[in-house]
Each structure stands twice: as structure tokens, then as C-alpha cells.
Design a protein around this motif. Structure first.
Motif, PDB file in Angstrom:
ATOM      1  N   PRO A  35      -3.648  -2.716  60.951  1.00 13.28           N
ATOM      2  CA  PRO A  35      -5.052  -2.514  60.588  1.00 13.28           C
ATOM      3  C   PRO A  35      -5.712  -1.370  61.347  1.00 13.28           C
ATOM      4  O   PRO A  35      -6.443  -0.559  60.762  1.00 13.28           O
ATOM      5  CB  PRO A  35      -5.704  -3.853  60.935  1.00 13.28           C
ATOM      6  N   ASN A  36      -5.496  -1.313  62.650  1.00 11.58           N
ATOM      7  CA  ASN A  36      -6.136  -0.299  63.487  1.00 11.58           C
ATOM      8  C   ASN A  36      -5.543  -0.393  64.884  1.00 11.58           C
ATOM      9  O   ASN A  36      -4.739  -1.286  65.165  1.00 11.58           O
ATOM     10  CB  ASN A  36      -7.659  -0.505  63.545  1.00 11.58           C
ATOM     11  N   PHE A  37      -5.959   0.524  65.752  1.00 11.52           N
ATOM     12  CA  PHE A  37      -5.513   0.458  67.142  1.00 11.52           C
ATOM     13  C   PHE A  37      -6.653   0.095  68.081  1.00 11.52           C
ATOM     14  O   PHE A  37      -6.512   0.196  69.298  1.00 11.52           O
ATOM     15  CB  PHE A  37      -4.874   1.782  67.561  1.00 11.52           C
ATOM     16  N   ALA A  38      -7.802  -0.326  67.529  1.00 16.58           N
ATOM     17  CA  ALA A  38      -8.902  -0.774  68.377  1.00 16.58           C
ATOM     18  C   ALA A  38      -8.509  -2.053  69.110  1.00 16.58           C
ATOM     19  O   ALA A  38      -8.941  -2.291  70.242  1.00 16.58           O
ATOM     20  CB  ALA A  38     -10.163  -1.002  67.538  1.00 16.58           C
ATOM     21  N   ASN A  39      -7.696  -2.882  68.465  1.00 18.56           N
ATOM     22  CA  ASN A  39      -7.159  -4.069  69.108  1.00 18.56           C
ATOM     23  C   ASN A  39      -5.838  -3.694  69.768  1.00 18.56           C
ATOM     24  O   ASN A  39      -4.880  -3.314  69.080  1.00 18.56           O
ATOM     25  CB  ASN A  39      -6.937  -5.181  68.089  1.00 18.56           C
ATOM     26  N   HIS A 147     -15.132 -23.595  70.251  1.00 18.91           N
ATOM     27  CA  HIS A 147     -14.241 -22.589  69.664  1.00 18.91           C
ATOM     28  C   HIS A 147     -15.082 -21.458  69.087  1.00 18.91           C
ATOM     29  O   HIS A 147     -15.913 -21.688  68.198  1.00 18.91           O
ATOM     30  CB  HIS A 147     -13.381 -23.205  68.568  1.00 18.91           C
ATOM     31  N   LEU A 148     -14.888 -20.255  69.630  1.00 20.63           N
ATOM     32  CA  LEU A 148     -15.462 -19.045  69.046  1.00 20.63           C
ATOM     33  C   LEU A 148     -14.439 -18.537  68.046  1.00 20.63           C
ATOM     34  O   LEU A 148     -13.441 -17.934  68.419  1.00 20.63           O
ATOM     35  CB  LEU A 148     -15.755 -18.010  70.124  1.00 20.63           C
ATOM     36  N   ALA A 149     -14.666 -18.834  66.772  1.00 17.96           N
ATOM     37  CA  ALA A 149     -13.667 -18.559  65.740  1.00 17.96           C
ATOM     38  C   ALA A 149     -13.794 -17.138  65.221  1.00 17.96           C
ATOM     39  O   ALA A 149     -14.860 -16.521  65.279  1.00 17.96           O
ATOM     40  CB  ALA A 149     -13.832 -19.551  64.592  1.00 17.96           C
ATOM     41  N   GLY A 150     -12.694 -16.643  64.682  1.00 21.86           N
ATOM     42  CA  GLY A 150     -12.718 -15.367  63.988  1.00 21.86           C
ATOM     43  C   GLY A 150     -13.382 -15.525  62.628  1.00 21.86           C
ATOM     44  O   GLY A 150     -13.828 -16.620  62.254  1.00 21.86           O
ATOM     45  N   ARG A 183     -13.770  -8.468  66.870  1.00 21.87           N
ATOM     46  CA  ARG A 183     -14.087  -7.231  67.588  1.00 21.87           C
ATOM     47  C   ARG A 183     -14.889  -7.518  68.857  1.00 21.87           C
ATOM     48  O   ARG A 183     -15.755  -8.390  68.878  1.00 21.87           O
ATOM     49  CB  ARG A 183     -14.874  -6.273  66.694  1.00 21.87           C
ATOM     50  N   TYR A 184     -14.611  -6.735  69.888  1.00 21.28           N
ATOM     51  CA  TYR A 184     -15.374  -6.847  71.137  1.00 21.28           C
ATOM     52  C   TYR A 184     -16.793  -6.346  70.905  1.00 21.28           C
ATOM     53  O   TYR A 184     -17.000  -5.287  70.329  1.00 21.28           O
ATOM     54  CB  TYR A 184     -14.703  -6.013  72.232  1.00 21.28           C
ATOM     55  N   GLY A 185     -17.792  -7.135  71.356  1.00 22.96           N
ATOM     56  CA  GLY A 185     -19.182  -6.702  71.302  1.00 22.96           C
ATOM     57  C   GLY A 185     -19.984  -7.262  70.149  1.00 22.96           C
ATOM     58  O   GLY A 185     -21.205  -7.060  70.088  1.00 22.96           O
ATOM     59  N   ASP A 186     -19.345  -7.989  69.232  1.00 20.81           N
ATOM     60  CA  ASP A 186     -20.038  -8.489  68.037  1.00 20.81           C
ATOM     61  C   ASP A 186     -20.334  -9.983  68.097  1.00 20.81           C
ATOM     62  O   ASP A 186     -20.717 -10.572  67.083  1.00 20.81           O
ATOM     63  CB  ASP A 186     -19.197  -8.210  66.790  1.00 20.81           C
ATOM     64  N   ASN A 187     -20.179 -10.604  69.260  1.00 22.29           N
ATOM     65  CA  ASN A 187     -20.210 -12.062  69.319  1.00 22.29           C
ATOM     66  C   ASN A 187     -21.292 -12.628  70.238  1.00 22.29           C
ATOM     67  O   ASN A 187     -21.230 -13.800  70.624  1.00 22.29           O
ATOM     68  CB  ASN A 187     -18.837 -12.577  69.768  1.00 22.29           C
ATOM     69  N   GLY A 205     -11.174 -16.849  69.651  1.00 17.94           N
ATOM     70  CA  GLY A 205     -10.288 -16.538  68.534  1.00 17.94           C
ATOM     71  C   GLY A 205      -9.262 -15.481  68.844  1.00 17.94           C
ATOM     72  O   GLY A 205      -8.188 -15.459  68.229  1.00 17.94           O
ATOM     73  N   ASN A 206      -9.551 -14.574  69.777  1.00 20.65           N
ATOM     74  CA  ASN A 206      -8.552 -13.630  70.280  1.00 20.65           C
ATOM     75  C   ASN A 206      -8.967 -13.172  71.675  1.00 20.65           C
ATOM     76  O   ASN A 206     -10.032 -13.566  72.189  1.00 20.65           O
ATOM     77  CB  ASN A 206      -8.311 -12.459  69.321  1.00 20.65           C
ATOM     78  N   ASP A 207      -8.159 -12.348  72.305  1.00 22.04           N
ATOM     79  CA  ASP A 207      -8.443 -11.941  73.678  1.00 22.04           C
ATOM     80  C   ASP A 207      -9.661 -11.037  73.779  1.00 22.04           C
ATOM     81  O   ASP A 207     -10.383 -11.073  74.786  1.00 22.04           O
ATOM     82  CB  ASP A 207      -7.221 -11.224  74.278  1.00 22.04           C
TER      83      ASP A 207
END
Length: 290
Positions: A35-39, A147-150, A183-187, A205-207
Motif C-alpha cells: 500500500p505505501n511505505f508510511a507504515n 481496543h483502538l480498532a482500525g 495512521r499515526y496522528g489520526d486517533n 490496532g497496530n503499532d
């Protein structure tokens, strides 16, 4: 033949891929679509796919697809005449994959899917891993595990949410769920809600979401893990760099890459069995955040 190989290696001979393609009908090149390299997880996956491919004398063309436009990827792959491909499938619907991937060549999916796909797939046991993480937190005495879900449409989010819900239900605990993004920063809003619900532990939901939670809690003077424990998902390297060091579910990019390439090589060699699903184990890496 062995003397020829030794001479070629000594002289630094590199085979002409185009000549090989004309003679054998193969280019010796495979595609990898992420998908991308941001993750950072996808960067690590790309490195491991390339490492495994080189050991098999294959080259890798990597397509980062931030727009998630599979039609564009299909055109690029077809133009380069790759022998086959590996694709992170969890960002696409089954309909998109069937409509746009050039299925005249073999593909292997990496990640979760909403339904069976017309090609092999490799994924981790994320549902079971989420259950293990909840039990790990419960064994440490936490009783309000959130749980902070995706994002809800994501099959990866669904697998992790199902595991979380089954585990808290079995333990007689409340289900405290807020949907966020990977994504980092959207939560920030979701994290504020969970804090207001007096959650004492969090399965992210992810690191990237877990790292955002660590920063969010620090900014508000909430000690980790005393005020709230945090567990991530993926095992990206930066989880070991932060303080407190992140407790996380590790999904080995190397194991995923090797399993996916093994399936792709089997298809390139003519394996004719129906599409296979390969399920990989995870591991929980303890840190200081839980």
C-alpha cells in the motif's frame, strides 16, 4: 557445468534477463505490491521479500500503491512482463482484486481478505493473537481493557476486533471499542473517548496507533503502564526504540515473505492444487508499556 558457474561467478557475469525471457518465456522478475511505505511494516516486508527472492535468483519490482489504484498497478506489471507477483491484499476488496490483477500470471496474497481469493494467500493468526494480548493484560490485573480498532472495512481490523471481543466476553469484561485509523496522528478523538471511559489498558490496532497512544498519554500526564497499559500490533522496530518500550504482537515480515515466495515459486513450477491459505503464528514481545 559447475566449472562454467564458477567461471561466471569469478568474472562477475550477470545473465541478460531479456535474453532469458525470449528463450525460456520467463523474465526472472516478480512484482511486489504494497500500500505505501508510511507504515514501516511494509518497508520491512519489502526488504524481506527482496532478500528471499535474491536467494532464489529472482529480481523484485516493488510497487508502492498509496492511491490503491489496482488498474494502474496492473498496467505497470503487464508492461514489465513479470513472472508473478506478491500483493498485500488487505487494502482491496475481493472484487477489485479479481477485476484488476492480471490473473494470467500467478499471484500470492499477503494479509487478510473478506472472502476466499482465486490465488494463494499468506496471513497471520491475528484473531488468536488479539485474544492472547487480552489474556496477557488480564493476567497482569487489568480489568477495563479497551481496543483502538482500525477502520471497520479493513479485514485486518475485523480479525483483530473479533479476537478482542471474544476474549473480553470470555473473561466477563466490558467491551470498550473505538474505531480509529491505522495512521499515526489520526486517533486523538478516539483515544480521548477511551480515556474518558476509564480504560486501564489498551490494545491498539497496530503499532503506529500504539505509539500515538503513548504520546497522547504522556502529553496528558497519564503514566504508562500504571495509568494505562498499551499493547501494539505488528512488531515494527521503532516500538523498541521508544520509552517505555512497546509491548506488541510481532508478525514477522521475514516469515511472511518466505512463505509467500515459497507459494509463488510452487505456482511458477506448475503446482496445480486449488488456492491455498497459509496461516502463520505470531508472538507477543513484552516491553515496558504493559
Amino acid at each position: 557445468m559447475e566449472r562454467i558457474r564458477e567461471a561466471a561467478q569469478r568474472l562477475g557475469y550477470v545473465p541478460d534477463r531479456m535474453a532469458q525471457a525470449m528463450r525460456w518465456g520467463r523474465t526472472g522478475i516478480i512484482a511486489l505490491v504494497v500500500p505505501n511505505f508510511a507504515n514501516p511494516y511494509y518497508s520491512a516486508l519489502a526488504v524481506e521479500v527482496q532478500r528471499a527472492a535474491w536467494e532464489a535468483d529472482l529480481e523484485v519490482l516493488v510497487y508502492a500503491n498509496p492511491t490503491e489504484d489496482l488498474a494502474q498497478v496492473s498496467r505497470a506489471v503487464s508492461a514489465r512482463r513479470v513472472d508473478g507477483g506478491i500483493i498485500v491484499v488487505s487494502h482491496y476488496t475481493p472484487e477489485e482484486l479479481k477485476a484488476h490483477l492480471p490473473l494470467e500470471i500467478p499471484w500470492v496474497g499477503v494479509g487478510h481478505a473478506l472472502e476466499p481469493l482465486p490465488f494463494d494467500r499468506v496471513s497471520f493468526k491475528d484473531k488468536e493473537a488479539a485474544m492472547d494480548a487480552v489474556r496477557y493484560l488480564a493476567d497482569k490485573g487489568y480489568r477495563r481493557i479497551a481496543h483502538l480498532a482500525g477502520p471497520a472495512p479493513s479485514p485486518t481490523s475485523k480479525a483483530r476486533l473479533e479476537g478482542y471481543l471474544e476474549a473480553v466476553s470470555a473473561l466477563g469484561m466490558p467491551a470498550l471499542v473505538q474505531e480509529g485509523t491505522f495512521r499515526y496522528g489520526d486517533n486523538q478523538r478516539a483515544l480521548q473517548t477511551l480515556l474518558g471511559w476509564r480504560a486501564d489498558a489498551l490494545l491498539a490496532g497496530n503499532d503506529l496507533m500504539a505509539l500515538e497512544a503513548l504520546a497522547f498519554l504522556q502529553d496528558r500526564g497519564v503514566p504508562v503502564p500504571q495509568g494505562m497499559a498499551v499493547v501494539g500490533f505488528d512488531g515494527i522496530p521503532m516500538g523498541e526504540w521508544v520509552r517505555p518500550q512497546l509491548t506488541t504482537i510481532v508478525r514477522s515480515p521475514r516469515a511472511s515473505a518466505q512463505a509467500a515466495l515459497a507459494r509463488l515459486l510452487a505456482r511458477l513450477e506448475g503446482a496445480g492444487e486449488p488456492p491455498q491459505e497459509v496461516w502463520l503464528d505470531t508472538s507477543l514481545r513484552p516491553g515496558d508499556s504493559a
